[in-house]
Design a protein around this motif. Structure first.
Motif, PDB file in Angstrom:
ATOM      1  N   GLN A   1      27.436  57.344  13.312  1.00 14.14           N
ATOM      2  CA  GLN A   1      28.365  58.235  12.630  1.00 14.14           C
ATOM      3  C   GLN A   1      27.873  58.759  11.288  1.00 14.14           C
ATOM      4  O   GLN A   1      28.623  58.796  10.320  1.00 14.14           O
ATOM      5  N   ASN A   2      26.639  59.196  11.183  1.00 16.71           N
ATOM      6  CA  ASN A   2      26.168  59.866   9.970  1.00 16.71           C
ATOM      7  C   ASN A   2      26.433  61.348  10.158  1.00 16.71           C
ATOM      8  O   ASN A   2      25.856  61.981  11.026  1.00 16.71           O
ATOM      9  N   VAL A   3      27.321  61.904   9.362  1.00 14.30           N
ATOM     10  CA  VAL A   3      27.743  63.287   9.573  1.00 14.30           C
ATOM     11  C   VAL A   3      27.543  64.090   8.313  1.00 14.30           C
ATOM     12  O   VAL A   3      27.510  63.565   7.195  1.00 14.30           O
TER      13      VAL A   3
ATOM     14  N   GLY B   1      26.028  65.899  13.865  1.00 15.16           N
ATOM     15  CA  GLY B   1      25.530  64.527  13.823  1.00 15.16           C
ATOM     16  C   GLY B   1      24.046  64.476  14.090  1.00 15.16           C
ATOM     17  O   GLY B   1      23.330  65.481  14.023  1.00 15.16           O
ATOM     18  N   PHE B   2      23.542  63.269  14.411  1.00 11.29           N
ATOM     19  CA  PHE B   2      22.112  63.061  14.583  1.00 11.29           C
ATOM     20  C   PHE B   2      21.531  63.918  15.695  1.00 11.29           C
ATOM     21  O   PHE B   2      20.449  64.461  15.583  1.00 11.29           O
ATOM     22  N   GLY B   3      22.238  64.026  16.800  1.00  7.76           N
ATOM     23  CA  GLY B   3      21.700  64.769  17.926  1.00  7.76           C
ATOM     24  C   GLY B   3      21.859  66.266  17.796  1.00  7.76           C
ATOM     25  O   GLY B   3      21.507  67.003  18.720  1.00  7.76           O
ATOM     26  N   GLY B   4      22.382  66.732  16.670  1.00  2.39           N
ATOM     27  CA  GLY B   4      22.609  68.152  16.494  1.00  2.39           C
ATOM     28  C   GLY B   4      23.892  68.636  17.140  1.00  2.39           C
ATOM     29  O   GLY B   4      24.207  69.825  17.093  1.00  2.39           O
ATOM     30  N   MET B   5      24.642  67.721  17.750  1.00  2.00           N
ATOM     31  CA  MET B   5      25.885  68.102  18.404  1.00  2.00           C
ATOM     32  C   MET B   5      26.953  68.409  17.367  1.00  2.00           C
ATOM     33  O   MET B   5      27.154  67.649  16.412  1.00  2.00           O
TER      34      MET B   5
END
Length: 260
Positions: A116-118, A202-206
């Motif tokens: 959850q790094n946003v 988020g991390f995956g670019g989503m």
């Protein structure tokens, strides 16, 4: 009601803990201002932040209930005491977000490092630099702490009068987040949400589109290290192991620094 008047009303209450004189060079303080709570010069009693926090903490703990029975005419203070003496409306514990963390200990630890790094598109406006006391960590701060560890920093906060157990402190997040299941448990209606157009990434670019934003009162810490402030939360409807995330906006507002 002026703080000085409240202090004089409760000065004999055994729950009131008088503070020592203020630290620092007394010659640099304003000698025309006197604080009855600190029993020292430098600021007026009515301007005393420590006194305000102490009174609010005593009210919240229900230790000034006897004050309500006294013969006084200040209904505003009586209402404040009654309001803050009420216990939390409920308690919000961990919200399970499914099996994304995996079953093994290693997979769960790996998940904690990246969870959850946003970030919110855009940049926060710069604020004026102020002179504040330096925040440092010494050997005393690491007493009774197990080392070495890479655990996430998870704390308990009082949010909207609900004791919220699983709040992730994330100084990599540029927003404060409240997950929708926690929002529902606080018995808040969707009509209290304000629309927001900025997506989260988020991390995956989503990209995740918040369902709205809401301002809620948050209490952190215990007297004398206690802060009560309104926090603007982005409400997000997605799976998470946490109820909320406290990011940089609120950490800066609290003047807090996280030590891992």
């Amino acid at each position: 009601m002026p703080l000085e008047h409240v202090l004089m009303q409760i000065k004999d209450d055994p729950s009131l803990k008088w503070l020592e004189k203020m630290k620092g060079d007394p010659n640099k303080r304003n000698r025309n201002k006197y604080c009855r709570f600190h029993r020292d010069h430098g600021h007026d009693t009515n301007e005393c932040f420590d006194l305000k926090q102490h009174i609010e903490n005593l009210i919240r703990q229900g230790k000034l209930r006897s004050f309500l029975g006294r013969d006084h005419k200040d209904e505003k203070l009586k209402g404040k005491v009654e309001e803050m003496s009420r216990p939390p409306l409920g308690e919000i514990r961990v919200i399970i977000g499914g099996g994304s963390t995996g079953q093994s200990s290693k997979s769960r630890k790996t998940y904690l490092k990246v969870v959850q790094n946003v970030q919110l598109f855009g940049r926060s406006p710069r604020t004026k630099t102020t002179k504040e006391q330096a925040i440092i960590f010494t050997n005393e701060d690491v007493e009774r702490v197990y080392h070495l560890h890479d655990d996430a920093i998870v704390i308990t906060l009082l949010i909207a009068d609900y004791t919220t157990r699983r709040v992730l402190v994330d100084n990599g997040s540029s927003v404060d987040i409240l997950y929708y299941p926690a929002f529902q448990q606080m018995k808040l209606g969707r009509d209290q949400l304000r629309p927001v157009n900025s997506p989260l990434v988020g991390f995956g670019g989503m990209k995740v589109q918040p369902i709205g934003t809401v301002t809620l009162p948050v209490v952190v810490g215990a007297y004398p290290q206690q802060v009560t402030k309104d926090v603007n939360f982005l409400v997000v409807d997605c799976s998470s192991s946490y109820d909320a995330i406290i990011g940089k906006p609120t950490l800066n507002s609290w003047k807090a620094v996280m030590s891992t």
